[in-house]
Write a protein that holds these residues in place. Structure first.
Motif, PDB file in Angstrom:
ATOM      1  N   TYR A 180      34.994  42.697  32.011  1.00  0.00           N
ATOM      2  CA  TYR A 180      36.487  42.771  32.231  1.00  0.00           C
ATOM      3  C   TYR A 180      37.032  41.951  31.122  1.00  0.00           C
ATOM      4  CZ  TYR A 180      35.265  44.372  37.081  1.00  0.00           C
ATOM      5  OH  TYR A 180      35.123  45.330  38.062  1.00  0.00           O
ATOM      6  N   GLN A 181      36.462  41.437  30.024  1.00  0.00           N
ATOM      7  CA  GLN A 181      37.038  40.687  28.995  1.00  0.00           C
ATOM      8  C   GLN A 181      37.684  41.505  28.119  1.00  0.00           C
ATOM      9  OE1 GLN A 181      33.796  38.344  27.338  1.00  0.00           O
ATOM     10  NE2 GLN A 181      33.390  37.150  29.162  1.00  0.00           N
ATOM     11  N   GLU A 182      38.799  40.978  27.353  1.00  0.00           N
ATOM     12  CA  GLU A 182      39.496  41.774  26.321  1.00  0.00           C
ATOM     13  C   GLU A 182      40.549  42.738  27.053  1.00  0.00           C
ATOM     14  OE1 GLU A 182      39.588  40.726  23.172  1.00  0.00           O
ATOM     15  OE2 GLU A 182      37.979  39.410  23.472  1.00  0.00           O
ATOM     16  N   HIS A 183      41.028  42.548  28.178  1.00  0.00           N
ATOM     17  CA  HIS A 183      41.716  43.096  29.093  1.00  0.00           C
ATOM     18  C   HIS A 183      43.062  42.471  29.633  1.00  0.00           C
ATOM     19  CE1 HIS A 183      39.519  46.974  28.457  1.00  0.00           C
ATOM     20  NE2 HIS A 183      38.691  46.075  28.738  1.00  0.00           N
ATOM     21  N   GLY A 184      43.272  41.310  29.068  1.00  0.00           N
ATOM     22  CA  GLY A 184      44.201  40.490  29.902  1.00  0.00           C
ATOM     23  C   GLY A 184      44.154  39.678  30.711  1.00  0.00           C
ATOM     24  N   ILE A 185      42.961  39.584  31.705  1.00  0.00           N
ATOM     25  CA  ILE A 185      42.472  38.729  32.675  1.00  0.00           C
ATOM     26  C   ILE A 185      42.542  37.594  32.451  1.00  0.00           C
ATOM     27  CG2 ILE A 185      40.755  38.360  34.325  1.00  0.00           C
ATOM     28  CD1 ILE A 185      40.204  41.543  34.286  1.00  0.00           C
ATOM     29  N   GLY A 186      41.958  36.995  31.353  1.00  0.00           N
ATOM     30  CA  GLY A 186      41.925  35.697  31.092  1.00  0.00           C
ATOM     31  C   GLY A 186      43.366  35.085  30.803  1.00  0.00           C
ATOM     32  N   SER A 187      44.095  35.481  30.137  1.00  0.00           N
ATOM     33  CA  SER A 187      45.582  35.332  30.063  1.00  0.00           C
ATOM     34  C   SER A 187      46.216  35.311  31.385  1.00  0.00           C
ATOM     35  CB  SER A 187      46.441  36.329  29.094  1.00  0.00           C
ATOM     36  OG  SER A 187      45.805  36.057  27.755  1.00  0.00           O
ATOM     37  N   ALA A 188      46.033  36.274  32.201  1.00  0.00           N
ATOM     38  CA  ALA A 188      46.670  36.146  33.611  1.00  0.00           C
ATOM     39  C   ALA A 188      46.242  34.988  34.427  1.00  0.00           C
ATOM     40  CB  ALA A 188      46.301  37.646  34.156  1.00  0.00           C
ATOM     41  N   LEU A 189      44.998  34.966  34.359  1.00  0.00           N
ATOM     42  CA  LEU A 189      44.469  33.327  35.008  1.00  0.00           C
ATOM     43  C   LEU A 189      45.177  32.037  34.406  1.00  0.00           C
ATOM     44  CD1 LEU A 189      40.779  34.406  35.289  1.00  0.00           C
ATOM     45  CD2 LEU A 189      42.176  34.012  37.123  1.00  0.00           C
ATOM     46  N   PHE A 190      45.205  32.268  33.229  1.00  0.00           N
ATOM     47  CA  PHE A 190      45.902  31.141  32.548  1.00  0.00           C
ATOM     48  C   PHE A 190      47.216  30.845  32.925  1.00  0.00           C
ATOM     49  CE2 PHE A 190      42.271  29.350  30.642  1.00  0.00           C
ATOM     50  CZ  PHE A 190      42.471  28.046  30.057  1.00  0.00           C
ATOM     51  N   ASP A 191      47.949  32.222  33.064  1.00  0.00           N
ATOM     52  CA  ASP A 191      49.509  32.075  33.205  1.00  0.00           C
ATOM     53  C   ASP A 191      49.537  31.433  34.681  1.00  0.00           C
ATOM     54  OD1 ASP A 191      50.304  33.566  31.013  1.00  0.00           O
ATOM     55  OD2 ASP A 191      50.258  35.526  32.129  1.00  0.00           O
ATOM     56  N   ALA A 192      48.478  31.561  35.465  1.00  0.00           N
ATOM     57  CA  ALA A 192      48.478  31.008  37.007  1.00  0.00           C
ATOM     58  C   ALA A 192      48.276  29.682  36.804  1.00  0.00           C
ATOM     59  CB  ALA A 192      47.628  31.954  37.794  1.00  0.00           C
ATOM     60  N   VAL A 193      47.335  29.480  36.185  1.00  0.00           N
ATOM     61  CA  VAL A 193      46.739  27.810  36.026  1.00  0.00           C
ATOM     62  C   VAL A 193      47.763  27.123  35.473  1.00  0.00           C
ATOM     63  CG1 VAL A 193      45.531  27.546  34.036  1.00  0.00           C
ATOM     64  CG2 VAL A 193      44.838  26.606  36.287  1.00  0.00           C
ATOM     65  N   GLU A 194      48.693  27.563  34.273  1.00  0.00           N
ATOM     66  CA  GLU A 194      49.700  26.742  33.764  1.00  0.00           C
ATOM     67  C   GLU A 194      50.794  26.718  34.774  1.00  0.00           C
ATOM     68  OE1 GLU A 194      50.411  28.478  29.751  1.00  0.00           O
ATOM     69  OE2 GLU A 194      48.615  27.895  29.460  1.00  0.00           O
ATOM     70  N   THR A 195      51.133  27.590  35.548  1.00  0.00           N
ATOM     71  CA  THR A 195      52.314  27.420  36.195  1.00  0.00           C
ATOM     72  C   THR A 195      51.717  26.407  37.630  1.00  0.00           C
ATOM     73  OG1 THR A 195      52.876  29.737  36.026  1.00  0.00           O
ATOM     74  CG2 THR A 195      53.431  28.705  38.139  1.00  0.00           C
ATOM     75  N   LEU A 196      50.668  26.727  38.064  1.00  0.00           N
ATOM     76  CA  LEU A 196      50.047  25.679  39.080  1.00  0.00           C
ATOM     77  C   LEU A 196      50.334  24.148  38.579  1.00  0.00           C
ATOM     78  CD1 LEU A 196      46.767  26.805  40.619  1.00  0.00           C
ATOM     79  CD2 LEU A 196      49.122  25.943  41.724  1.00  0.00           C
ATOM     80  N   ALA A 197      49.997  23.771  37.226  1.00  0.00           N
ATOM     81  CA  ALA A 197      49.923  22.634  36.652  1.00  0.00           C
ATOM     82  C   ALA A 197      51.490  22.051  36.669  1.00  0.00           C
ATOM     83  CB  ALA A 197      49.251  22.662  35.219  1.00  0.00           C
ATOM     84  N   VAL A 198      52.245  22.811  36.617  1.00  0.00           N
ATOM     85  CA  VAL A 198      53.669  22.423  36.458  1.00  0.00           C
ATOM     86  C   VAL A 198      54.135  22.365  37.895  1.00  0.00           C
ATOM     87  CG1 VAL A 198      56.261  23.348  35.956  1.00  0.00           C
ATOM     88  CG2 VAL A 198      54.365  23.504  34.002  1.00  0.00           C
ATOM     89  N   THR A 199      53.931  23.489  38.861  1.00  0.00           N
ATOM     90  CA  THR A 199      54.625  23.363  40.004  1.00  0.00           C
ATOM     91  C   THR A 199      53.877  22.404  41.092  1.00  0.00           C
ATOM     92  OG1 THR A 199      53.271  25.314  40.848  1.00  0.00           O
ATOM     93  CG2 THR A 199      55.677  25.790  39.675  1.00  0.00           C
ATOM     94  N   ALA A 200      52.519  22.430  40.947  1.00  0.00           N
ATOM     95  CA  ALA A 200      52.181  21.766  42.083  1.00  0.00           C
ATOM     96  C   ALA A 200      51.522  20.239  41.451  1.00  0.00           C
ATOM     97  CB  ALA A 200      50.566  22.263  42.231  1.00  0.00           C
ATOM     98  N   LEU A 201      51.556  19.968  40.211  1.00  0.00           N
ATOM     99  CA  LEU A 201      50.975  18.833  39.875  1.00  0.00           C
ATOM    100  C   LEU A 201      52.328  18.112  38.997  1.00  0.00           C
ATOM    101  CD1 LEU A 201      47.734  19.685  38.385  1.00  0.00           C
ATOM    102  CD2 LEU A 201      48.060  18.653  40.710  1.00  0.00           C
ATOM    103  N   ALA A 202      53.303  18.783  38.476  1.00  0.00           N
ATOM    104  CA  ALA A 202      54.451  18.260  37.962  1.00  0.00           C
ATOM    105  C   ALA A 202      54.148  17.862  36.477  1.00  0.00           C
ATOM    106  CB  ALA A 202      55.463  16.998  38.842  1.00  0.00           C
ATOM    107  N   ALA A 203      53.158  18.321  36.074  1.00  0.00           N
ATOM    108  CA  ALA A 203      52.493  18.283  34.591  1.00  0.00           C
ATOM    109  C   ALA A 203      53.545  18.810  33.739  1.00  0.00           C
ATOM    110  CB  ALA A 203      51.037  18.750  34.534  1.00  0.00           C
ATOM    111  N   ASP A 204      53.372  18.215  32.484  1.00  0.00           N
ATOM    112  CA  ASP A 204      54.107  18.532  31.162  1.00  0.00           C
ATOM    113  C   ASP A 204      53.123  18.844  30.038  1.00  0.00           C
ATOM    114  OD1 ASP A 204      53.608  15.931  30.725  1.00  0.00           O
ATOM    115  OD2 ASP A 204      55.375  15.455  29.958  1.00  0.00           O
TER     116      ASP A 204
END
Length: 174
Positions: A91-115
């Protein structure tokens, strides 16, 4: 066509993943014991770790975990850290890793108030795709140099180019 355009779902880890992931990783020759995923599920329940799983057409194909504060490295007890990130080879090289990182970066901001968000990446070629993705996503080396076995590597000392040889990186979040 990327998996973003297909039936890609990003969701929290669930009990079924604890059985499925070890089998799926074993099929590609990687050892990922069910105990690891059971621990992640428990930590997610306790809110000491956030786990996001990518699934395509109902099949889990990758995951990423985020801890509220790094347990080691230069950002220990200071910044949230991505600690474990894997996408099955098929499944690599098809945008899945980027989609996971989009989600985790959003979590860091919304759930953890991280900058800022930190991570450590191995330096051997097996980490090459991840290294490239991190740089493309805006992660930069933190300047503390290479770490080996959870300690800053002493200049000119010998170390092994194994999974314990790590470069820490950080990203400013929006």
């Amino acid at each position: 066509m990327t998996y973003r355009e297909k039936n890609l779902q990003i969701r929290p880890i669930n009990e079924a993943d604890c059985t499925l992931f070890p089998k799926l990783f074993a099929e590609q020759g990687w050892t990922k014991p069910s105990e690891l995923f059971e621990k992640y599920l428990q930590e997610q329940t306790e809110k000491t770790r956030y786990v996001r799983v990518a699934e395509v057409n109902g099949v889990p194909c990758g995951y990423v975990t985020l801890v509220p504060l790094a347990a080691e490295g230069p950002f220990r007890a200071v910044l949230p850290e991505v600690v474990d990130f894997n996408v099955l080879e098929a499944y690599q090289e098809h945008g899945i890793g980027s989609a996971l990182f989009d989600a985790v970066e959003t979590l860091a901001v919304t759930a953890l108030a991280a900058d800022k968000l930190s991570l450590g990446v191995g330096l051997h070629a097996g980490y090459g795709p991840a290294q490239r993705m991190y740089v493309k996503r805006g992660f930069i080396p933190d300047g503390s140099g290479v770490w080996y076995q959870n300690q800053p590597a002493i200049p000119y000392s010998e170390c092994c180019n194994d999974d314990e040889l790590v470069l820490y990186m950080v990203k400013e979040l929006q």
